[in-house]
Design a protein around this motif. Structure first.
Motif, PDB file in Angstrom:
ATOM      1  N   ARG A   1       1.015  -1.185  -0.039  1.00  0.00           N
ATOM      2  CA  ARG A   1       0.160   0.004  -0.046  1.00  0.00           C
ATOM      3  C   ARG A   1       0.678   1.068  -0.039  1.00  0.00           C
ATOM      4  N   LEU A   2       1.959   1.059   0.712  1.00  0.00           N
ATOM      5  CA  LEU A   2       2.769   2.529   1.022  1.00  0.00           C
ATOM      6  C   LEU A   2       3.362   2.732  -0.402  1.00  0.00           C
ATOM      7  N   ILE A   3       3.949   1.869  -1.025  1.00  0.00           N
ATOM      8  CA  ILE A   3       4.598   1.782  -2.328  1.00  0.00           C
ATOM      9  C   ILE A   3       3.796   2.555  -3.316  1.00  0.00           C
ATOM     10  N   TYR A   4       2.455   2.015  -3.476  1.00  0.00           N
ATOM     11  CA  TYR A   4       1.373   2.633  -4.523  1.00  0.00           C
ATOM     12  C   TYR A   4       1.259   4.177  -3.994  1.00  0.00           C
ATOM     13  N   GLU A   5       1.128   4.409  -2.789  1.00  0.00           N
ATOM     14  CA  GLU A   5       0.828   5.791  -2.509  1.00  0.00           C
ATOM     15  C   GLU A   5       1.955   6.660  -2.551  1.00  0.00           C
ATOM     16  N   LEU A   6       3.124   6.249  -2.406  1.00  0.00           N
ATOM     17  CA  LEU A   6       4.400   6.805  -2.709  1.00  0.00           C
ATOM     18  C   LEU A   6       4.600   7.252  -4.215  1.00  0.00           C
ATOM     19  N   ALA A   7       3.925   6.525  -5.175  1.00  0.00           N
ATOM     20  CA  ALA A   7       4.068   6.640  -6.641  1.00  0.00           C
ATOM     21  C   ALA A   7       3.270   7.425  -6.909  1.00  0.00           C
ATOM     22  N   GLU A   8       1.959   7.710  -6.176  1.00  0.00           N
ATOM     23  CA  GLU A   8       1.213   8.824  -6.426  1.00  0.00           C
ATOM     24  C   GLU A   8       1.501  10.297  -5.911  1.00  0.00           C
ATOM     25  N   LEU A   9       2.191  10.089  -4.909  1.00  0.00           N
ATOM     26  CA  LEU A   9       2.688  11.541  -4.045  1.00  0.00           C
ATOM     27  C   LEU A   9       3.751  11.832  -5.110  1.00  0.00           C
ATOM     28  N   TRP A  10       4.617  11.132  -5.619  1.00  0.00           N
ATOM     29  CA  TRP A  10       5.984  11.439  -6.048  1.00  0.00           C
ATOM     30  C   TRP A  10       5.480  12.062  -7.279  1.00  0.00           C
TER      31      TRP A  10
END
Length: 342
Positions: free
Chosen positions: A333-342
């Motif tokens: 979940r965190l990796i997908y969230e970081l991809a959206e934020l970056w």
């Protein structure tokens, strides 16, 4: 000398000849090296994510974890470049306890350095062959780098090693990106001096040879928090810390100014769930400042199949036996969230 010389171990050349890489893995290494260097130099805008278990204690569990990372990497490849952690050497604060796969291929059995050298070589090879990842390890023992030098993609020099002359000089000649952590006391001047040393050329003694290096332009900072004189953990990932590091980089002519933020260790106080919040906080700082956005190249996160940590012998597959880690569900979940934020 009060040492028992148990047996002479194979040289790196002998181990490489016994467990060689093939042309496919060699090409993979070159391709991933180029992309990783492009991130650190600013040619690529991707977020570098160095992620995986605190210690690679079990080959099958590590491979299952990295296989899952492969599927996620394919989904976020436009935003994130993943380098899995296969940390096979573990520093111990008082020198006792599990020292990693290099020392104990099986944590429940006695130390076996020959078995360990073979085990770490086979694990890094298997990761490349089966998942297409070249991975990261910690340069705890500088003379052991040659056992993995044709396959490893990234080296970290830990908080206890960063002041050591041999580590600094070796980092100048490994040919891959090397992250230099701030020392446990938190003095970033020590870390910056280490980066200067690693980016410079040297002549020194290495594995019985006089060697010469040209310097490593991809040596860079890792902020991991620090411990004060009372043993209390303090973070150094905040906006102000990143700004201070940016200013420190401006004081000299460094090649490729860069920092990776270690979301665990003293930055989280080893409260592993805090890594989620810390990672997002760093991304927020990048959005607030173009200077910080240009300096921050990635995050280092400790993650495994299961949340938390266990003692050796408790038998939970894919659960850390050293520092506690994020479990897979939270990690994905965190990796997908970081991809959206970056």
């Amino acid at each position: 000398m009060e040492m028992e010389f148990t047996r002479k171990l194979p040289t790196p050349v002998e181990i490489k000849n016994e467990f060689p890489i093939d042309e496919k893995v060699a090409a993979l290494r070159l391709s991933r090296d180029k992309e990783l260097k492009n991130i650190l130099s600013g040619k690529s805008d991707k977020l570098l994510l160095i992620i995986g278990p605190c210690s690679a204690d079990n080959e099958d569990a590590v491979m299952e974890y990295i296989g899952r990372l492969r599927d996620v990497q394919d989904q976020v490849s436009d935003k994130i470049f993943i380098v899995p952690r296969i940390y096979t050497n573990k520093p111990r604060t008082v020198g006792l306890g599990y020292k990693g796969m290099l020392h104990q291929p099986d944590p429940e059995k006695k130390e076996d350095m020959l078995g360990g050298i073979i085990a770490i070589r086979k694990l890094h090879l298997r990761a490349a062959q089966e998942t297409g990842f070249t991975c990261a390890d910690e340069m705890l023992y500088s003379e052991n780098h040659r056992y993995l030098s044709d396959i490893i993609g990234y080296e970290a020099i830990g908080a206890r090693s960063v002041e050591d002359q041999q580590h600094r000089l070796t980092a100048s000649g490994v040919g891959i990106p090397v992250g230099m952590k701030n020392p446990t006391g938190g003095d970033i001047t020590v870390m910056m001096n280490s980066i200067t040393a690693a980016q410079s050329g040297h002549t020194f003694l290495f594995r019985g040879w006089e060697v010469t290096t040209k310097g490593n332009p991809y040596a860079h900072a890792i902020l991991r928090g620090y411990v004060d004189k009372f043993g209390r953990s303090h973070a150094n990932y905040h906006y102000e810390d990143l700004r201070d590091l940016y200013e420190a980089y401006q004081e000299k002519e460094y090649a490729n100014p860069a920092v990776i933020v270690d979301a665990n260790h003293s930055n989280s106080g080893k409260k592993y769930l805090e890594q989620i919040r810390i990672s997002k906080d760093v991304i927020h700082s990048c959005k607030m400042s173009g200077d910080i956005r240009g300096l921050v190249k990635g995050l280092m996160i400790e993650s495994y199949l299961e949340d938390g940590a266990q003692k050796i012998g408790e038998g939970c597959f894919g659960k850390s036996i050293t520092d506690p880690c994020l479990g897979w569900t939270k990690t994905e979940r965190l990796i997908y969230e970081l991809a959206e934020l970056w």
